[in-house]
Design a protein around this motif. Structure first.
Motif, PDB file in Angstrom:
ATOM      1  N   SER A  39      29.831  36.211  44.890  1.00 33.61           N
ATOM      2  CA  SER A  39      31.187  36.668  44.670  1.00 33.61           C
ATOM      3  C   SER A  39      31.356  38.099  45.148  1.00 33.61           C
ATOM      4  O   SER A  39      30.395  38.813  45.401  1.00 33.61           O
ATOM      5  CB  SER A  39      31.538  36.575  43.184  1.00 33.61           C
ATOM      6  OG  SER A  39      31.580  35.231  42.766  1.00 33.61           O
TER       7      SER A  39
ATOM      8  N   THR B 155      41.187  42.854  33.894  1.00 35.55           N
ATOM      9  CA  THR B 155      42.243  42.040  33.283  1.00 35.55           C
ATOM     10  C   THR B 155      41.854  41.641  31.860  1.00 35.55           C
ATOM     11  O   THR B 155      42.715  41.534  30.983  1.00 35.55           O
ATOM     12  CB  THR B 155      42.536  40.770  34.106  1.00 35.55           C
ATOM     13  OG1 THR B 155      41.407  39.882  34.084  1.00 35.55           O
ATOM     14  CG2 THR B 155      42.888  41.117  35.552  1.00 35.55           C
ATOM     15  N   TYR B 156      40.553  41.420  31.644  1.00 35.57           N
ATOM     16  CA  TYR B 156      40.064  41.149  30.284  1.00 35.57           C
ATOM     17  C   TYR B 156      40.291  42.363  29.388  1.00 35.57           C
ATOM     18  O   TYR B 156      40.736  42.238  28.239  1.00 35.57           O
ATOM     19  CB  TYR B 156      38.579  40.776  30.332  1.00 35.57           C
ATOM     20  CG  TYR B 156      37.840  40.990  29.037  1.00 35.57           C
ATOM     21  CD1 TYR B 156      37.978  40.099  27.968  1.00 35.57           C
ATOM     22  CD2 TYR B 156      37.007  42.105  28.867  1.00 35.57           C
ATOM     23  CE1 TYR B 156      37.303  40.300  26.775  1.00 35.57           C
ATOM     24  CE2 TYR B 156      36.333  42.310  27.668  1.00 35.57           C
ATOM     25  CZ  TYR B 156      36.489  41.421  26.628  1.00 35.57           C
ATOM     26  OH  TYR B 156      35.831  41.624  25.439  1.00 35.57           O
TER      27      TYR B 156
ATOM     28  N   THR C 234      36.238  35.057  42.450  1.00 37.50           N
ATOM     29  CA  THR C 234      36.379  36.276  41.663  1.00 37.50           C
ATOM     30  C   THR C 234      37.637  36.277  40.804  1.00 37.50           C
ATOM     31  O   THR C 234      37.994  37.294  40.238  1.00 37.50           O
ATOM     32  CB  THR C 234      36.420  37.487  42.593  1.00 37.50           C
ATOM     33  OG1 THR C 234      37.519  37.335  43.493  1.00 37.50           O
ATOM     34  CG2 THR C 234      35.124  37.625  43.362  1.00 37.50           C
ATOM     35  N   GLU C 235      38.330  35.139  40.710  1.00 38.93           N
ATOM     36  CA  GLU C 235      39.585  35.112  39.971  1.00 38.93           C
ATOM     37  C   GLU C 235      39.576  34.152  38.771  1.00 38.93           C
ATOM     38  O   GLU C 235      39.933  34.527  37.664  1.00 38.93           O
ATOM     39  CB  GLU C 235      40.742  34.743  40.903  1.00 38.93           C
ATOM     40  CG  GLU C 235      41.029  35.816  41.943  1.00 38.93           C
ATOM     41  CD  GLU C 235      42.251  35.485  42.767  1.00 38.93           C
ATOM     42  OE1 GLU C 235      42.744  34.343  42.673  1.00 38.93           O
ATOM     43  OE2 GLU C 235      42.722  36.364  43.505  1.00 38.93           O
ATOM     44  N   THR C 236      39.191  32.924  39.005  1.00 37.05           N
ATOM     45  CA  THR C 236      39.316  31.913  37.956  1.00 37.05           C
ATOM     46  C   THR C 236      38.181  32.026  36.951  1.00 37.05           C
ATOM     47  O   THR C 236      37.012  31.846  37.285  1.00 37.05           O
ATOM     48  CB  THR C 236      39.331  30.506  38.567  1.00 37.05           C
ATOM     49  OG1 THR C 236      40.354  30.432  39.557  1.00 37.05           O
ATOM     50  CG2 THR C 236      39.601  29.461  37.492  1.00 37.05           C
ATOM     51  N   ILE C 237      38.523  32.307  35.708  1.00 37.22           N
ATOM     52  CA  ILE C 237      37.535  32.527  34.652  1.00 37.22           C
ATOM     53  C   ILE C 237      37.198  31.205  33.970  1.00 37.22           C
ATOM     54  O   ILE C 237      38.085  30.504  33.487  1.00 37.22           O
ATOM     55  CB  ILE C 237      38.079  33.527  33.613  1.00 37.22           C
ATOM     56  CG1 ILE C 237      38.335  34.887  34.276  1.00 37.22           C
ATOM     57  CG2 ILE C 237      37.105  33.674  32.446  1.00 37.22           C
ATOM     58  CD1 ILE C 237      39.069  35.874  33.382  1.00 37.22           C
TER      59      ILE C 237
ATOM     60  N   SER D  60      38.671  41.524  37.793  1.00 36.84           N
ATOM     61  CA  SER D  60      38.868  40.489  36.783  1.00 36.84           C
ATOM     62  C   SER D  60      38.439  40.986  35.412  1.00 36.84           C
ATOM     63  O   SER D  60      39.083  40.701  34.397  1.00 36.84           O
ATOM     64  CB  SER D  60      38.082  39.232  37.164  1.00 36.84           C
ATOM     65  OG  SER D  60      38.329  38.192  36.250  1.00 36.84           O
TER      66      SER D  60
ATOM     67  N   GLY E 168      36.218  42.232  43.240  1.00 37.50           N
ATOM     68  CA  GLY E 168      37.002  41.197  42.573  1.00 37.50           C
ATOM     69  C   GLY E 168      36.514  40.930  41.158  1.00 37.50           C
ATOM     70  O   GLY E 168      37.307  40.740  40.238  1.00 37.50           O
TER      71      GLY E 168
ATOM     72  N   LEU F  16      45.494  36.335  31.970  1.00 30.78           N
ATOM     73  CA  LEU F  16      44.147  35.972  32.402  1.00 30.78           C
ATOM     74  C   LEU F  16      44.194  34.700  33.242  1.00 30.78           C
ATOM     75  O   LEU F  16      44.887  33.745  32.891  1.00 30.78           O
ATOM     76  CB  LEU F  16      43.243  35.747  31.192  1.00 30.78           C
ATOM     77  CG  LEU F  16      42.923  36.960  30.326  1.00 30.78           C
ATOM     78  CD1 LEU F  16      42.103  36.538  29.111  1.00 30.78           C
ATOM     79  CD2 LEU F  16      42.175  38.024  31.113  1.00 30.78           C
ATOM     80  N   LYS F  17      43.448  34.675  34.333  1.00 32.16           N
ATOM     81  CA  LYS F  17      43.409  33.504  35.208  1.00 32.16           C
ATOM     82  C   LYS F  17      42.291  32.580  34.733  1.00 32.16           C
ATOM     83  O   LYS F  17      41.134  32.706  35.148  1.00 32.16           O
ATOM     84  CB  LYS F  17      43.213  33.935  36.655  1.00 32.16           C
ATOM     85  CG  LYS F  17      44.380  34.762  37.194  1.00 32.16           C
ATOM     86  CD  LYS F  17      44.185  35.153  38.634  1.00 32.16           C
ATOM     87  CE  LYS F  17      45.376  35.962  39.151  1.00 32.16           C
ATOM     88  NZ  LYS F  17      45.199  36.383  40.564  1.00 32.16           N
TER      89      LYS F  17
ATOM     90  N   HIS G 153      32.738  32.999  36.312  1.00 28.64           N
ATOM     91  CA  HIS G 153      33.777  32.499  37.201  1.00 28.64           C
ATOM     92  C   HIS G 153      33.335  31.230  37.912  1.00 28.64           C
ATOM     93  O   HIS G 153      32.138  30.976  38.069  1.00 28.64           O
ATOM     94  CB  HIS G 153      34.120  33.564  38.244  1.00 28.64           C
ATOM     95  CG  HIS G 153      34.680  34.820  37.650  1.00 28.64           C
ATOM     96  ND1 HIS G 153      36.013  35.093  37.613  1.00 28.64           N
ATOM     97  CD2 HIS G 153      34.068  35.866  37.048  1.00 28.64           C
ATOM     98  CE1 HIS G 153      36.210  36.248  37.016  1.00 28.64           C
ATOM     99  NE2 HIS G 153      35.045  36.744  36.661  1.00 28.64           N
TER     100      HIS G 153
END
Length: 259
Positions: free
Chosen positions: A19, A30-31, A110-113, A27, A23, A43-44, A106
């Motif tokens: 990854s 965002t957490y 690097t986006e979807t958790i 992420s 990114g 959050l994604k 992820h």
């Protein structure tokens, strides 16, 4: 031909498991924002997302992220091989004080958790005093390692993390760790320097299990979330930083209460 196919499959797997560092850290931020606001809507999360707190799976609405906290310290590291990050945060004001270690995983990007995995210590937990812990850790230097020759290997960081957790079952583990002469260890709020003194050397037959790793070579760090089985079943986080081949910092977060 079959060997060639296997080799290509292996390379594809390796590529998918790598990854972007920026990114991952974005992420993680965002957490942090979600924790500050108590709002997880931005959050994604993947459809198969799971939240785990103190080694128990639960709904987001039943965990720390459902409540906003003022954060006095936040620091994140990134594991580009495992597509994961580790964030430590400390809150000393408001309602309950907390010292928290969170790994975020992820789905090969690097986006979807796919997983938020948290060890959270508060009043009544082992050696807990958030203000003392904050005072120690604020003084630490976590500047990224710019000299590529000084960056520890992933293998060394994993080995150090495992050896630290093995000290309670393996009498030789403590002496296998490359302790620095100025190493600082913060266990809850208990400070020890140098790190290499007053260490366990076996005695338990139960290895510490449920180990989950975030390894950041750029920071020279490894975080291991685990269950401390050697002395019970306590949820635990162990973060270790290695500089110039020697252990510089050790942090432990231990929750006696799993709530």
């Amino acid at each position: 031909m079959m060997k060639l196919v296997a080799t290509i499959a292996s390379l594809l797997t390796l590529s998918q498991a790598t990854s972007n560092r920026e990114g991952l850290l974005a992420s993680a931020q965002t957490y942090v924002t979600a924790q500050k606001t108590g709002n997880t809507s931005t959050l994604k999360l993947s459809p198969s997302f799971r939240y785990q707190q103190n080694n128990k799976e639960r709904a987001l609405s039943a965990g720390l992220l459902a409540t906003p906290y003022a954060l006095d310290l936040v620091r994140s590291t990134a594991d580009t091989v495992a597509c994961a990050s580790y964030t430590m945060w400390i809150s000393t004001s408001g309602g309950k004080p907390y010292v928290v270690g969170t790994q975020i995983r992820h789905e090969n990007n690097t986006e979807t958790i796919s997983l938020i995995d948290t060890i959270a210590a508060t009043t009544g937990d082992l050696f807990f005093d958030a203000k003392k812990t904050l005072g120690y850790i604020q003084k630490e230097d976590w500047t990224p390692i710019n000299n590529t020759a000084s960056i520890p290997s992933r293998e060394l960081l994993r080995k150090v993390g495992d050896a630290y957790l093995d000290m309670w079952t393996d009498p030789k583990a403590a002496d296998s760790i490359p302790w620095g002469t100025e190493c600082e260890r913060v266990e809850g709020s208990r400070y020890t320097s140098p790190c290499g003194k007053s260490l366990p050397r076996g005695g338990s037959s139960k290895p510490n299990g449920m180990r989950r790793y975030v390894i950041d070579e750029v920071q020279g760090s490894v975080d291991v979330l685990c269950q401390f089985d050697s002395l019970g079943t306590m949820p635990d986080s162990y973060e270790i930083r290695v500089i110039d081949g020697k252990v510089k910092y050790v942090h432990t977060i231990t929750a006696l209460n799993v709530g």
